[in-house]
Design a protein around this motif. Sequence first.
Motif, mmCIF file in Angstrom:
data_model
loop_
_atom_site.group_PDB
_atom_site.id
_atom_site.type_symbol
_atom_site.label_atom_id
_atom_site.label_comp_id
_atom_site.label_asym_id
_atom_site.label_seq_id
_atom_site.Cartn_x
_atom_site.Cartn_y
_atom_site.Cartn_z
ATOM 1 N N PRO A 111 0.794 -1.232 0.000
ATOM 2 C CA PRO A 111 0.000 0.000 0.000
ATOM 3 C C PRO A 111 0.824 1.279 0.000
ATOM 4 O O PRO A 111 0.531 2.210 -0.767
ATOM 5 C CB PRO A 111 -0.832 -0.123 1.292
ATOM 6 C CG PRO A 111 -0.974 -1.593 1.503
ATOM 7 C CD PRO A 111 0.342 -2.168 1.055
ATOM 8 N N ILE A 112 1.882 1.356 0.811
ATOM 9 C CA ILE A 112 2.668 2.590 0.859
ATOM 10 C C ILE A 112 3.503 2.759 -0.408
ATOM 11 O O ILE A 112 3.745 3.889 -0.852
ATOM 12 C CB ILE A 112 3.562 2.639 2.124
ATOM 13 C CG1 ILE A 112 4.095 4.068 2.320
ATOM 14 C CG2 ILE A 112 4.695 1.638 2.055
ATOM 15 C CD1 ILE A 112 4.801 4.273 3.648
ATOM 16 N N VAL A 113 3.929 1.651 -1.014
ATOM 17 C CA VAL A 113 4.684 1.738 -2.267
ATOM 18 C C VAL A 113 3.781 2.265 -3.377
ATOM 19 O O VAL A 113 4.142 3.190 -4.109
ATOM 20 C CB VAL A 113 5.260 0.358 -2.653
ATOM 21 C CG1 VAL A 113 5.866 0.411 -4.054
ATOM 22 C CG2 VAL A 113 6.317 -0.077 -1.643
ATOM 23 N N VAL A 114 2.589 1.690 -3.508
ATOM 24 C CA VAL A 114 1.651 2.111 -4.547
ATOM 25 C C VAL A 114 1.214 3.555 -4.329
ATOM 26 O O VAL A 114 1.219 4.376 -5.256
ATOM 27 C CB VAL A 114 0.421 1.179 -4.573
ATOM 28 C CG1 VAL A 114 -0.638 1.707 -5.537
ATOM 29 C CG2 VAL A 114 0.833 -0.235 -4.967
ATOM 30 N N ALA A 115 0.858 3.881 -3.079
ATOM 31 C CA ALA A 115 0.409 5.248 -2.776
ATOM 32 C C ALA A 115 1.538 6.245 -2.971
ATOM 33 O O ALA A 115 1.319 7.356 -3.476
ATOM 34 C CB ALA A 115 -0.109 5.316 -1.339
ATOM 35 N N GLY A 116 2.747 5.870 -2.582
ATOM 36 C CA GLY A 116 3.884 6.769 -2.733
ATOM 37 C C GLY A 116 4.165 7.100 -4.186
ATOM 38 O O GLY A 116 4.445 8.252 -4.527
ATOM 39 N N VAL A 176 0.470 4.074 5.148
ATOM 40 C CA VAL A 176 0.353 5.039 4.048
ATOM 41 C C VAL A 176 0.296 6.463 4.595
ATOM 42 O O VAL A 176 0.765 7.405 3.963
ATOM 43 C CB VAL A 176 -0.888 4.731 3.188
ATOM 44 C CG1 VAL A 176 -1.112 5.822 2.133
ATOM 45 C CG2 VAL A 176 -0.727 3.381 2.502
ATOM 46 N N GLY A 177 -0.267 6.613 5.790
ATOM 47 C CA GLY A 177 -0.351 7.941 6.399
ATOM 48 C C GLY A 177 1.001 8.580 6.612
ATOM 49 O O GLY A 177 1.106 9.812 6.691
ATOM 50 N N ALA A 178 2.058 7.763 6.683
ATOM 51 C CA ALA A 178 3.408 8.289 6.900
ATOM 52 C C ALA A 178 3.876 9.151 5.743
ATOM 53 O O ALA A 178 4.841 9.909 5.887
ATOM 54 C CB ALA A 178 4.387 7.142 7.117
ATOM 55 N N LEU A 179 3.209 9.063 4.583
ATOM 56 C CA LEU A 179 3.568 9.904 3.445
ATOM 57 C C LEU A 179 3.271 11.369 3.720
ATOM 58 O O LEU A 179 3.834 12.259 3.075
ATOM 59 C CB LEU A 179 2.811 9.448 2.188
ATOM 60 C CG LEU A 179 3.154 8.041 1.674
ATOM 61 C CD1 LEU A 179 2.201 7.650 0.561
ATOM 62 C CD2 LEU A 179 4.594 7.988 1.180
ATOM 63 N N ILE A 180 2.375 11.626 4.655
ATOM 64 C CA ILE A 180 2.014 12.994 5.019
ATOM 65 C C ILE A 180 2.926 13.465 6.150
ATOM 66 O O ILE A 180 2.932 12.867 7.226
ATOM 67 C CB ILE A 180 0.548 13.083 5.476
ATOM 68 C CG1 ILE A 180 -0.382 12.574 4.372
ATOM 69 C CG2 ILE A 180 0.192 14.509 5.873
ATOM 70 C CD1 ILE A 180 -1.827 12.476 4.793
ATOM 71 N N PRO A 181 3.718 14.503 5.929
ATOM 72 C CA PRO A 181 4.608 15.003 6.983
ATOM 73 C C PRO A 181 3.818 15.338 8.253
ATOM 74 O O PRO A 181 2.749 15.955 8.196
ATOM 75 C CB PRO A 181 5.215 16.268 6.359
ATOM 76 C CG PRO A 181 5.149 16.027 4.891
ATOM 77 C CD PRO A 181 3.867 15.274 4.671
ATOM 78 N N GLY A 182 4.338 14.891 9.381
ATOM 79 C CA GLY A 182 3.678 15.160 10.651
ATOM 80 C C GLY A 182 2.921 13.971 11.195
ATOM 81 O O GLY A 182 2.635 13.897 12.390
ATOM 82 N N VAL A 183 2.592 13.011 10.329
ATOM 83 C CA VAL A 183 1.840 11.834 10.782
ATOM 84 C C VAL A 183 2.756 10.873 11.530
ATOM 85 O O VAL A 183 2.401 10.357 12.589
ATOM 86 C CB VAL A 183 1.155 11.127 9.593
ATOM 87 C CG1 VAL A 183 0.626 9.761 10.015
ATOM 88 C CG2 VAL A 183 0.018 11.994 9.065
ATOM 89 N N SER A 184 3.944 10.575 10.983
ATOM 90 C CA SER A 184 4.916 9.650 11.564
ATOM 91 C C SER A 184 4.595 8.210 11.203
ATOM 92 O O SER A 184 3.511 7.703 11.521
ATOM 93 C CB SER A 184 4.987 9.789 13.093
ATOM 94 O OG SER A 184 5.655 8.694 13.689
ATOM 95 N N ARG A 185 5.536 7.541 10.532
ATOM 96 C CA ARG A 185 5.340 6.140 10.175
ATOM 97 C C ARG A 185 5.187 5.286 11.426
ATOM 98 O O ARG A 185 4.284 4.455 11.526
ATOM 99 C CB ARG A 185 6.533 5.629 9.344
ATOM 100 C CG ARG A 185 6.287 4.288 8.658
ATOM 101 C CD ARG A 185 7.560 3.510 8.454
ATOM 102 N NE ARG A 185 8.152 3.152 9.739
ATOM 103 C CZ ARG A 185 7.725 2.143 10.500
ATOM 104 N NH1 ARG A 185 6.715 1.403 10.115
ATOM 105 N NH2 ARG A 185 8.309 1.876 11.648
ATOM 106 N N SER A 186 6.070 5.510 12.389
ATOM 107 C CA SER A 186 5.988 4.767 13.639
ATOM 108 C C SER A 186 4.665 5.053 14.350
ATOM 109 O O SER A 186 4.023 4.144 14.879
ATOM 110 C CB SER A 186 7.161 5.133 14.544
ATOM 111 O OG SER A 186 7.046 4.524 15.809
ATOM 112 N N GLY A 187 4.261 6.321 14.344
ATOM 113 C CA GLY A 187 3.030 6.700 15.027
ATOM 114 C C GLY A 187 1.799 6.067 14.404
ATOM 115 O O GLY A 187 0.921 5.556 15.111
ATOM 116 N N SER A 188 1.719 6.077 13.067
ATOM 117 C CA SER A 188 0.529 5.543 12.396
ATOM 118 C C SER A 188 0.442 4.023 12.544
ATOM 119 O O SER A 188 -0.633 3.476 12.811
ATOM 120 C CB SER A 188 0.530 5.939 10.919
ATOM 121 O OG SER A 188 1.664 5.413 10.249
ATOM 122 N N THR A 189 1.562 3.324 12.384
ATOM 123 C CA THR A 189 1.528 1.864 12.478
ATOM 124 C C THR A 189 1.373 1.393 13.922
ATOM 125 O O THR A 189 0.676 0.414 14.188
ATOM 126 C CB THR A 189 2.797 1.250 11.863
ATOM 127 O OG1 THR A 189 3.966 1.840 12.465
ATOM 128 C CG2 THR A 189 2.846 1.492 10.366
#
Length: 290
Positions: A111-116, A176-189
Amino acid sequence: MVDVCSAGSAMGFVDLSVGKVAVLGLVQGVTELMPVSSSAHMRVVPALLGWPDPGAAFSAAMQMAALVGVVSYFWRDIVGLAGGAGRAVVRRDFADADFRLVLWILIGTLPIVVAGLALAHSLNGCGSPLRSIWAVGLACIVMGGLLALTELMARHRRELGSIRARDVMLVGLAQVGALIPGVSRSGSTLTAALALGFRREEAARFSFLLGLPAIALAGLKEVVELHKMGLDGHGWMLLAVGILAGGLSSLLAIWGLMRFLERFSTWPFVIYRIALGVLLLGLAAAGLIA
């Protein structure tokens, strides 16, 4: 993830001293793997210290530092999974637990690869509203609120051994939310894993293992982009300093986070994220950060 407006704005770190790059590397390394948003800190710290913005390329390339930290800490898990999956393939035992987990992690990365790839221009183009200070600040606050909800509503009982394909896909979608600055990959997962009922330390382990392919791909992509942009020897040296400092701080950050979550809740991160978001919005409103 490079700002295509100009190579100069994307590679602002080349104008910093070795000491400043090392400091920012330490900050980036800690915040990249904590659920607090490294993007936000890369805006706040230079602004408060009066330093130039290191640029989007620095933050993106520092994924390599995060990769060093994650691989170092979870080395036994990674070797065990890879070895177990490899042996399962040789035996053609595709029901093996290690094989299934590795397969699910790879599928959960899609999902993050496709969305990115699909949203690269919208997310990283010149003047993208999602990269504004206002958007980063609001993302910090919103994610802080979601993390708070999981603390209030989730049971925190599940072990990593109970993981299913559905869990991996849901956490993969959250990534996928990690693509948005401020969300945080660690935080979203981490938030998604907690919402699925995993224990806090198990949710963090799940988050880091699932994030390995995405972190590696993002870091390698940015290194290639920097090469294409003609980064000189001095720039590569500065980047190496940042990655070294970030790798050490990433390892310490993971160690500290895992120990912390074994004993405590994520409420301190909730409070910190919301306070950071409010600080960013306040600095933007006062015109102190652009």
